[in-house]
Write a protein that holds these residues in place. Structure first.
Motif, PDB file in Angstrom:
ATOM      1  N   PRO A 210     105.296 152.181  -7.189  1.00  0.00           N
ATOM      2  CA  PRO A 210     105.680 153.226  -8.127  1.00  0.00           C
ATOM      3  C   PRO A 210     106.059 154.600  -7.497  1.00  0.00           C
ATOM      4  O   PRO A 210     105.547 154.926  -6.374  1.00  0.00           O
ATOM      5  N   ALA A 211     106.921 155.369  -8.214  1.00  0.00           N
ATOM      6  CA  ALA A 211     107.375 156.861  -7.620  1.00  0.00           C
ATOM      7  C   ALA A 211     107.611 157.623  -8.930  1.00  0.00           C
ATOM      8  O   ALA A 211     107.843 157.034  -9.930  1.00  0.00           O
ATOM      9  N   ASN A 212     107.222 158.896  -8.741  1.00  0.00           N
ATOM     10  CA  ASN A 212     107.506 159.846  -9.983  1.00  0.00           C
ATOM     11  C   ASN A 212     108.215 161.041  -9.312  1.00  0.00           C
ATOM     12  O   ASN A 212     107.824 161.653  -8.309  1.00  0.00           O
ATOM     13  N   ILE A 213     109.420 161.449  -9.796  1.00  0.00           N
ATOM     14  CA  ILE A 213     110.125 162.379  -9.596  1.00  0.00           C
ATOM     15  C   ILE A 213     110.389 163.440 -10.365  1.00  0.00           C
ATOM     16  O   ILE A 213     110.750 163.277 -11.541  1.00  0.00           O
ATOM     17  N   GLU A 214     109.924 164.652 -10.201  1.00  0.00           N
ATOM     18  CA  GLU A 214     109.836 165.877 -11.175  1.00  0.00           C
ATOM     19  C   GLU A 214     110.881 166.751 -10.866  1.00  0.00           C
ATOM     20  O   GLU A 214     111.133 166.965  -9.628  1.00  0.00           O
TER      21      GLU A 214
ATOM     22  N   LEU B 184     102.441 156.407  -9.700  1.00  0.00           N
ATOM     23  CA  LEU B 184     102.773 156.542 -11.151  1.00  0.00           C
ATOM     24  C   LEU B 184     102.245 158.001 -11.661  1.00  0.00           C
ATOM     25  O   LEU B 184     101.228 158.708 -11.137  1.00  0.00           O
ATOM     26  N   ALA B 185     103.145 158.493 -12.597  1.00  0.00           N
ATOM     27  CA  ALA B 185     102.883 159.965 -12.986  1.00  0.00           C
ATOM     28  C   ALA B 185     101.353 159.764 -13.752  1.00  0.00           C
ATOM     29  O   ALA B 185     101.031 158.826 -14.372  1.00  0.00           O
ATOM     30  N   GLY B 186     100.710 161.198 -13.751  1.00  0.00           N
ATOM     31  CA  GLY B 186      99.538 161.049 -14.342  1.00  0.00           C
ATOM     32  C   GLY B 186      99.304 161.544 -15.764  1.00  0.00           C
ATOM     33  O   GLY B 186      98.120 161.405 -16.558  1.00  0.00           O
ATOM     34  N   ALA B 187     100.263 162.348 -16.528  1.00  0.00           N
ATOM     35  CA  ALA B 187     100.297 162.679 -17.706  1.00  0.00           C
ATOM     36  C   ALA B 187     100.917 161.794 -18.957  1.00  0.00           C
ATOM     37  O   ALA B 187     101.472 162.027 -19.651  1.00  0.00           O
ATOM     38  N   LEU B 188     100.149 160.535 -18.797  1.00  0.00           N
ATOM     39  CA  LEU B 188     100.354 159.575 -19.809  1.00  0.00           C
ATOM     40  C   LEU B 188     101.828 159.079 -19.722  1.00  0.00           C
ATOM     41  O   LEU B 188     102.231 158.076 -20.656  1.00  0.00           O
TER      42      LEU B 188
ATOM     43  N   SER C  73      97.594 168.237  -6.235  1.00  0.00           N
ATOM     44  CA  SER C  73      98.425 167.447  -7.136  1.00  0.00           C
ATOM     45  C   SER C  73      97.761 167.908  -8.464  1.00  0.00           C
ATOM     46  O   SER C  73      96.734 168.971  -8.552  1.00  0.00           O
ATOM     47  N   GLY C  74      98.428 167.600  -9.629  1.00  0.00           N
ATOM     48  CA  GLY C  74      97.801 168.173 -10.846  1.00  0.00           C
ATOM     49  C   GLY C  74      98.033 169.612 -11.328  1.00  0.00           C
ATOM     50  O   GLY C  74      97.572 170.106 -11.888  1.00  0.00           O
ATOM     51  N   SER C  75      99.118 170.327 -10.642  1.00  0.00           N
ATOM     52  CA  SER C  75      99.361 171.686 -10.744  1.00  0.00           C
ATOM     53  C   SER C  75      98.180 172.588 -10.184  1.00  0.00           C
ATOM     54  O   SER C  75      98.224 173.630 -10.715  1.00  0.00           O
ATOM     55  N   SER C  76      97.116 172.002  -9.458  1.00  0.00           N
ATOM     56  CA  SER C  76      95.981 172.964  -8.954  1.00  0.00           C
ATOM     57  C   SER C  76      96.548 174.066  -8.001  1.00  0.00           C
ATOM     58  O   SER C  76      97.142 173.522  -7.010  1.00  0.00           O
TER      59      SER C  76
ATOM     60  N   THR D  41      92.746 159.165 -17.165  1.00  0.00           N
ATOM     61  CA  THR D  41      93.790 158.811 -18.284  1.00  0.00           C
ATOM     62  C   THR D  41      94.124 157.399 -17.987  1.00  0.00           C
ATOM     63  O   THR D  41      94.272 156.422 -18.799  1.00  0.00           O
ATOM     64  N   SER D  42      94.580 156.632 -16.534  1.00  0.00           N
ATOM     65  CA  SER D  42      94.944 155.543 -16.342  1.00  0.00           C
ATOM     66  C   SER D  42      93.948 154.552 -15.580  1.00  0.00           C
ATOM     67  O   SER D  42      94.153 153.378 -15.361  1.00  0.00           O
ATOM     68  N   GLY D  43      92.796 155.218 -15.076  1.00  0.00           N
ATOM     69  CA  GLY D  43      91.818 154.379 -14.282  1.00  0.00           C
ATOM     70  C   GLY D  43      91.373 153.060 -15.178  1.00  0.00           C
ATOM     71  O   GLY D  43      91.373 152.130 -14.554  1.00  0.00           O
TER      72      GLY D  43
END
Length: 409
Positions: free
Chosen positions: A263-267, A284-288, A159-162, A14-16
């Motif tokens: 960048p950082a993303n905190i859930e 960066l977060a991966g879900a858009l 990552s990715g909820s796998s 999605t971001s590549g």
């Protein structure tokens, strides 16, 4: 004149392509190093130089970057965690080796290990779910009994909820442990499983750059036991006090983990005891989420990240204020796609800015309970939260597909 190059380790579906375009707009020549460049379709579309290399092998990457430096001025190195977050640590190693701007490899590695991350956050007094580390079924069952059902079982690195699942009883714990340890789940390191309390409440994703909170995204998941994104919205509908508390907790996470570069993303979830941190990601977060931030605020996090990577100044000023949201398309079950219609009709709905399908007709769909279950997305923007959701509903209603169940082996 020697060309300036941006080295991209692996890619992202999605971001590549956005990183590639950002690099070109900044006058850089993007070069991708990947174990399997063919799996990133955008590389051909964007006409990106791609080199096959084992990206798990730091020595191989050092050799390839050194070879490229004979013909290019390597301005910066960055990478992606679409499949494996260990890429982030290797990128940090490469930046350090070539004396380029980048994060601390030590901080990245301890952040990517979710058990170590939990320990560091808890020691700093940051609220996290109760947790234990398990290596086998017996330890997982014992940990769940100590924490109290239901619990989340997840790989300590991933990552990715796998491999992430909500387990509500001992049978489900045994079933998921069998899946994780039985050869189905792919481990890139020795198997270690985190057993943690199920923190209930609204889910938020905090987007940061450096030590600045850019904004907070609201996230919706599909039905348990898995955690597949169904929708994201930015900015999240929060009161001033809630926003301030989430922002303060997020900045405390950066300090506890030694982050704060890039960048950082905190859930986290907003629970009965306030915000509880689920995960800190040094990327960066991966879900858009970066795309939603740009649509809503005019802040291009990807371009600003590339500027940081190449040592230039960045700009996180908000240009305007809109409401942006994404809807992910997820089939109900497994099957082969017979047809999928309505993409152009959905894209024509006023307010829709992108409709993207990840699959073609005849594509086999085998649900994994993670990011790979999504077969496409829709993004929309408008002046209000309610209007944006109406736009997404209208567009999603226009996309239809038919699937034939896969034959039993």
């Amino acid at each position: 004149m020697i060309k300036r190059a941006l080295i991209l380790i692996e890619g992202h579906r999605t971001s590549g392509s956005l990183y590639v375009r950002a690099a070109k707009q900044l006058g850089l020549n993007p070069i991708t190093l990947a174990a399997n460049p063919a799996c990133y379709n955008y590389l051909g579309v964007e006409q990106v130089d791609a080199i096959h290399v084992n990206t798990d092998d730091l020595e191989a990457l050092l050799r390839e970057c050194s070879r490229l430096s004979a013909n290019y001025d390597i301005a910066g190195i960055t990478g992606f965690a679409d499949f494996d977050e260990s890429v982030l640590a290797i990128v940090a190693d490469l930046c350090q080796w070539f004396n380029l701007p980048g994060p601390s490899p030590v901080s990245i590695r301890r952040c990517c290990d979710k058990f170590t991350q939990r320990q560091l956050l808890a020691r700093s007094g940051i609220p996290v779910p109760a947790y234990r580390l398990a290596m086998d079924v017996t330890e997982a069952e014992r940990s769940a009994a100590q924490i109290g059902l239901p619990v989340i079982l997840k790989p300590a690195v991933g990552s990715g909820s796998s491999g992430v699942r909500l387990c509500r009883n001992p049978d489900e714990i045994r079933e998921h442990m069998s899946y994780l340890l039985g050869g189905v789940h792919i481990w890139r390191s020795s198997p270690r499983i985190l057993v943690e309390e199920f923190a209930e409440g609204p889910f938020y994703s905090v987007e940061l750059m450096g030590d600045e909170v850019v904004g907070i995204v609201a996230v919706d998941f599909g039905s348990p036991p898995h955690f597949v994104f169904r929708g994201t919205a930015f900015p999240a509908p929060l009161g001033d006090d809630e926003y301030s508390l989430i922002a303060d907790v997020s900045l405390s996470c950066l300090r506890a983990l030694g982050l704060g570069w890039g960048p950082a993303n905190i859930e986290l979830r907003w629970t009965e005891r306030g915000p509880v941190v689920i995960e800190v990601n040094p990327r960066l977060a991966g879900a858009l989420e970066p795309q939603l931030v740009q649509l809503a605020y005019g802040i291009d996090l990807i371009t600003e990240h590339v500027k940081l990577v190449i040592g230039e100044g960045w700009d996180l000023r908000k240009r305007f204020s809109q409401n942006a949201a994404a809807r992910f398309l997820v089939p109900d079950g497994d099957g082969k796609v017979d047809w999928i219609h309505g993409e152009k009709l959905a894209a024509a709905v006023p307010g829709v800015v992108e409709v993207k399908l990840y699959v073609d007709c005849q594509s086999p769909i085998v649900k994994k309970g993670d990011y790979r279950d999504c077969i496409g997305h829709i993004m929309a923007v408008s002046p209000s939260v309610a209007q944006t959701q109406v736009i997404l509903d209208s567009a999603a209603h226009l996309i239809r597909w038919s699937m034939t169940p896969l034959s039993s082996p």
